[in-house]
Scaffold this active site. Sequence first.
Site, mmCIF file in Angstrom:
data_model
loop_
_atom_site.group_PDB
_atom_site.id
_atom_site.type_symbol
_atom_site.label_atom_id
_atom_site.label_comp_id
_atom_site.label_asym_id
_atom_site.label_seq_id
_atom_site.Cartn_x
_atom_site.Cartn_y
_atom_site.Cartn_z
ATOM 1 N N HIS A 72 0.839 -1.204 0.000
ATOM 2 C CA HIS A 72 0.000 0.000 0.000
ATOM 3 C C HIS A 72 0.872 1.251 0.000
ATOM 4 O O HIS A 72 1.758 1.391 0.841
ATOM 5 C CB HIS A 72 -0.927 0.010 1.229
ATOM 6 C CG HIS A 72 -2.148 -0.830 1.037
ATOM 7 N ND1 HIS A 72 -3.296 -0.655 1.767
ATOM 8 C CD2 HIS A 72 -2.407 -1.833 0.171
ATOM 9 C CE1 HIS A 72 -4.212 -1.537 1.368
ATOM 10 N NE2 HIS A 72 -3.692 -2.274 0.408
ATOM 11 N N TYR A 201 -9.140 6.003 7.192
ATOM 12 C CA TYR A 201 -9.236 6.412 8.609
ATOM 13 C C TYR A 201 -10.195 7.599 8.653
ATOM 14 O O TYR A 201 -9.931 8.626 8.018
ATOM 15 C CB TYR A 201 -7.872 6.863 9.149
ATOM 16 C CG TYR A 201 -6.872 5.747 9.388
ATOM 17 C CD1 TYR A 201 -6.148 5.176 8.337
ATOM 18 C CD2 TYR A 201 -6.620 5.287 10.675
ATOM 19 C CE1 TYR A 201 -5.220 4.165 8.571
ATOM 20 C CE2 TYR A 201 -5.682 4.281 10.924
ATOM 21 C CZ TYR A 201 -4.994 3.722 9.861
ATOM 22 O OH TYR A 201 -4.076 2.733 10.098
ATOM 23 N N PRO A 295 -4.150 0.754 18.784
ATOM 24 C CA PRO A 295 -3.881 0.252 17.423
ATOM 25 C C PRO A 295 -3.978 1.289 16.311
ATOM 26 O O PRO A 295 -3.650 0.972 15.161
ATOM 27 C CB PRO A 295 -4.946 -0.845 17.242
ATOM 28 C CG PRO A 295 -6.007 -0.543 18.233
ATOM 29 C CD PRO A 295 -5.367 0.176 19.371
ATOM 30 N N LYS A 299 1.232 0.171 15.025
ATOM 31 C CA LYS A 299 2.639 0.057 15.408
ATOM 32 C C LYS A 299 3.004 -1.175 16.243
ATOM 33 O O LYS A 299 4.178 -1.537 16.331
ATOM 34 C CB LYS A 299 3.062 1.307 16.222
ATOM 35 C CG LYS A 299 3.216 2.534 15.385
ATOM 36 C CD LYS A 299 4.435 2.427 14.484
ATOM 37 C CE LYS A 299 4.331 3.323 13.275
ATOM 38 N NZ LYS A 299 4.425 2.649 12.003
ATOM 39 N N TYR A 387 4.156 6.568 9.993
ATOM 40 C CA TYR A 387 3.282 5.431 9.655
ATOM 41 C C TYR A 387 4.072 4.346 8.930
ATOM 42 O O TYR A 387 3.933 3.154 9.240
ATOM 43 C CB TYR A 387 2.116 5.913 8.778
ATOM 44 C CG TYR A 387 0.990 4.909 8.660
ATOM 45 C CD1 TYR A 387 -0.119 4.983 9.492
ATOM 46 C CD2 TYR A 387 1.042 3.871 7.728
ATOM 47 C CE1 TYR A 387 -1.144 4.055 9.399
ATOM 48 C CE2 TYR A 387 0.024 2.936 7.634
ATOM 49 C CZ TYR A 387 -1.071 3.043 8.465
ATOM 50 O OH TYR A 387 -2.084 2.117 8.372
HETATM 51 P P1 RFL Z 1 1.487 -11.349 21.617
HETATM 52 O O1 RFL Z 1 1.048 -11.431 20.199
HETATM 53 O O2 RFL Z 1 0.517 -10.915 22.633
HETATM 54 O O3 RFL Z 1 2.076 -12.769 21.990
HETATM 55 C C1 RFL Z 1 2.382 -13.119 23.311
HETATM 56 C C2 RFL Z 1 2.291 -14.621 23.414
HETATM 57 O O4 RFL Z 1 2.675 -15.049 24.722
HETATM 58 C C3 RFL Z 1 1.767 -16.032 25.169
HETATM 59 N N1 RFL Z 1 1.812 -16.035 26.643
HETATM 60 C C4 RFL Z 1 2.430 -16.985 27.368
HETATM 61 N N2 RFL Z 1 3.088 -18.113 27.006
HETATM 62 C C5 RFL Z 1 3.598 -18.897 28.000
HETATM 63 N N3 RFL Z 1 3.451 -18.602 29.335
HETATM 64 C C6 RFL Z 1 2.804 -17.491 29.740
HETATM 65 N N4 RFL Z 1 2.671 -17.200 31.023
HETATM 66 C C7 RFL Z 1 2.252 -16.617 28.732
HETATM 67 N N5 RFL Z 1 1.551 -15.450 28.769
HETATM 68 C C8 RFL Z 1 1.316 -15.123 27.496
HETATM 69 C C9 RFL Z 1 0.438 -15.602 24.577
HETATM 70 O O5 RFL Z 1 -0.486 -16.692 24.493
HETATM 71 C C10 RFL Z 1 0.863 -15.112 23.205
HETATM 72 O O6 RFL Z 1 0.848 -16.131 22.232
HETATM 73 O O7 RFL Z 1 2.769 -10.383 21.767
HETATM 74 P P2 RFL Z 1 3.955 -10.075 20.732
HETATM 75 O O8 RFL Z 1 4.531 -11.328 20.184
HETATM 76 O O9 RFL Z 1 4.808 -9.103 21.434
HETATM 77 O O10 RFL Z 1 3.260 -9.364 19.495
HETATM 78 C C11 RFL Z 1 2.640 -8.113 19.642
HETATM 79 C C12 RFL Z 1 1.459 -7.975 18.675
HETATM 80 O O11 RFL Z 1 0.619 -9.104 18.779
HETATM 81 C C13 RFL Z 1 0.654 -6.702 18.937
HETATM 82 O O12 RFL Z 1 1.513 -5.616 19.233
HETATM 83 C C14 RFL Z 1 -0.194 -6.301 17.724
HETATM 84 O O13 RFL Z 1 -1.171 -7.257 17.458
HETATM 85 C C15 RFL Z 1 -0.832 -4.939 17.961
HETATM 86 N N6 RFL Z 1 -1.732 -4.552 16.882
HETATM 87 C C16 RFL Z 1 -1.258 -4.048 15.693
HETATM 88 N N7 RFL Z 1 0.064 -3.924 15.489
HETATM 89 C C17 RFL Z 1 0.539 -3.495 14.285
HETATM 90 O O14 RFL Z 1 1.760 -3.401 14.117
HETATM 91 N N8 RFL Z 1 -0.286 -3.170 13.237
HETATM 92 C C18 RFL Z 1 -1.626 -3.270 13.362
HETATM 93 O O15 RFL Z 1 -2.313 -3.018 12.388
HETATM 94 C C19 RFL Z 1 -2.159 -3.688 14.632
HETATM 95 N N9 RFL Z 1 -3.478 -3.827 14.796
HETATM 96 C C20 RFL Z 1 -3.088 -4.738 17.028
HETATM 97 C C21 RFL Z 1 -3.937 -4.364 15.955
HETATM 98 C C22 RFL Z 1 -3.603 -5.296 18.187
HETATM 99 C C23 RFL Z 1 -4.941 -5.481 18.305
HETATM 100 N N10 RFL Z 1 -5.385 -6.046 19.524
HETATM 101 C C24 RFL Z 1 -6.323 -7.064 19.631
HETATM 102 C C25 RFL Z 1 -4.653 -5.772 20.741
HETATM 103 C C26 RFL Z 1 -5.279 -4.551 16.047
HETATM 104 C C27 RFL Z 1 -5.788 -5.102 17.210
HETATM 105 C C28 RFL Z 1 -7.246 -5.262 17.237
HETATM 106 C C1 PHB Z 2 -5.913 -3.889 10.812
HETATM 107 O O1 PHB Z 2 -5.966 -4.149 9.596
HETATM 108 O O2 PHB Z 2 -6.231 -4.706 11.689
HETATM 109 C C2 PHB Z 2 -5.455 -2.548 11.230
HETATM 110 C C3 PHB Z 2 -4.951 -1.682 10.279
HETATM 111 C C4 PHB Z 2 -4.520 -0.415 10.660
HETATM 112 C C5 PHB Z 2 -4.606 -0.034 11.985
HETATM 113 C C6 PHB Z 2 -5.096 -0.924 12.938
HETATM 114 C C7 PHB Z 2 -5.524 -2.189 12.563
HETATM 115 O O3 PHB Z 2 -4.209 1.206 12.327
#
Ligand code: RFL
Ligand code: PHB
Length: 394
Positions: A72, A201, A295, A299, A387
Amino acid sequence: MHTTVGIIGGGPAGLLLARLLHNAGIDSVVLESRDRAYVERRQRAGILEQATVDALRAAGAGERMDREGMVHDGIELRFDRRSHRVDFPALTGGRSVMVYAQTEVVKDLIALQRADGGPLLFGAEVRAVTGADADRPVVHYLLDGREQTLTCDYVIGCDGFHGVAKNAVPESVRTSYERTYPYSWLGILAEAPPAYEELVYAHSERGFALASMRSPSVSRLYLQVPNGTDPADWSDDRIWDELDARLATDADPGWKLERGPVVSKAVLPMRSQVTEPMRYGRVLLAGDAAHIVPPTGAKGLNLAAADVVVLARALISLRDTGSVELLDAYSDTCLRRVWRAEHFSYSMTTLLHADPGQTPFETRLQLSQLDRIATSPHAAAELAENYTGLPLPR
Ligand code: RFL
Ligand code: PHB
C-alpha cells in the site's frame, strides 16, 4: 532441560526471534501457553512496515508474504465530509507498507519452526522466572499438568501485555508508564470486498471508523465504541449502518460499503504502556511484554519485530565476539524507537477519536490539524514517515 535462549511466548515476537536465532545457529526453546490453533487464529494486526517486511524475509518467512501481501502506497483520511489521500512514497522518498495479517505471519513462522527449528511447545504455561541476576536463570512452567523447569543462558519475555516475564524485573528497578483511553474499538472481520484499495481512517462527530482489509475478498473494519460495550448490542446491520455514516464523504456522495457475512466481532480496549528498563540481568523483554500502543497507528506488531531484530543481533554478537556491548545497549536502543511509536500512536488516536468529554473547541482543533495534514506536505510527511516506520538502528 537447558537451552541457550529460553523464549516465553509464541506470538510474533517470540516466533520471529526463534527463527533469527535458529538461522544464526543459536539454539532456543519457545514456550507458548495456548494451543497452535488459538495462536494462529487470533485476529490482530494487519500492517507491516518496510523494516518488518525485511526482517521476515531475512528470517526466511517472506515467501507467502511476498506472494499474497498487498503493498500500500498510502492511506485515506476522511474528516468534515472531506477525503484526503496521504501519498507515502511521494512524502517519504519511496517508502510504503505491506498489508499482510498477523495471523498469516504467525502461521508462516510456526510452519518454519516446526519444519526445521528448535522446540516450540504449545500448552506450556510459564508461571515464573527465577534467577534473573544469576548465571543461569530458570523458567518454571506447567505442561500437561506437570511442573517443569528450563534453565537458560538468557530468558526472553515475549509473553505479551498479560505475561509473567516482566515480574522477573524487581519492582524497585521497574517503572511502568501508562495511559488508558475513554473509548474502545469494535472490530469485525467480514466476507466482503474492501471499501477502497487503501485503508480509510475517518474522523466524525459520531466517532472514529477504520476500513482495513485482509484480502481482496475479506474486510477488517473498526468502529469507536464506549468502554464496556457488549458486542452483542451491535447487530450486523447496526454496524454496517454506523460504518456508512462515519465514512461518508462529499467526495463520493451516496457511497456505501459492500456488505457481507460478519465472521468475527470483538471489542478491544485501548491503552498505552511502557515498562522500563526492558532488561534485568539475564532476562530481557520484547514486544507487547514491554510496551503496548493503541492500534490507531498500526505500530504494535512492528515494534515487536524491531525489538527482536535488535535482540537477535546482540545475542549473535555476544556469541561471535564475546562482547556484551549490544546486549547492554538493548533496552536504550529499543526504548528510543518505542517512545517515538508511543507518541505517534497517541497522536493518531487523540486526533481521530471523539472523546466523550470533548468540547466543541477541541473538535475544532482536531479538524484544524487534519486540514493542516491535507494542505501542508510537511505535516503530511510527519504522518507518512511515522506510519511507514523509521529505519531500524544500525
Ligand atoms: P502477543 O502477540 O501478545 O504474543 C504473546 C504470546 O505469549 C503467550 N503467553 C504466554 N506463554 C507462556 N506462558 C505465559 N505465562 C504466557 N503469557 C502469554 C500468549 O499466548 C501469546 O501467544 O505479543 P507479541 O509477540 O509481542 O506481538 C505483539 C502484537 O501481537 C501486537 O503488538 C499487535 O497485534 C498490535 N496490533 C497491531 N500492530 C501493528 O503493528 N499493526 C496493526 O495493524 C495492529 N493492529 C493490534 C492491531 C492489536 C490489536 N489487539 C487485539 C490488541 C489490532 C488489534 C485489534
Ligand atoms: C488492521 O488491519 O487490523 C489494522 C490496520 C490499521 C490499523 C489498525 C488495525 O491502524
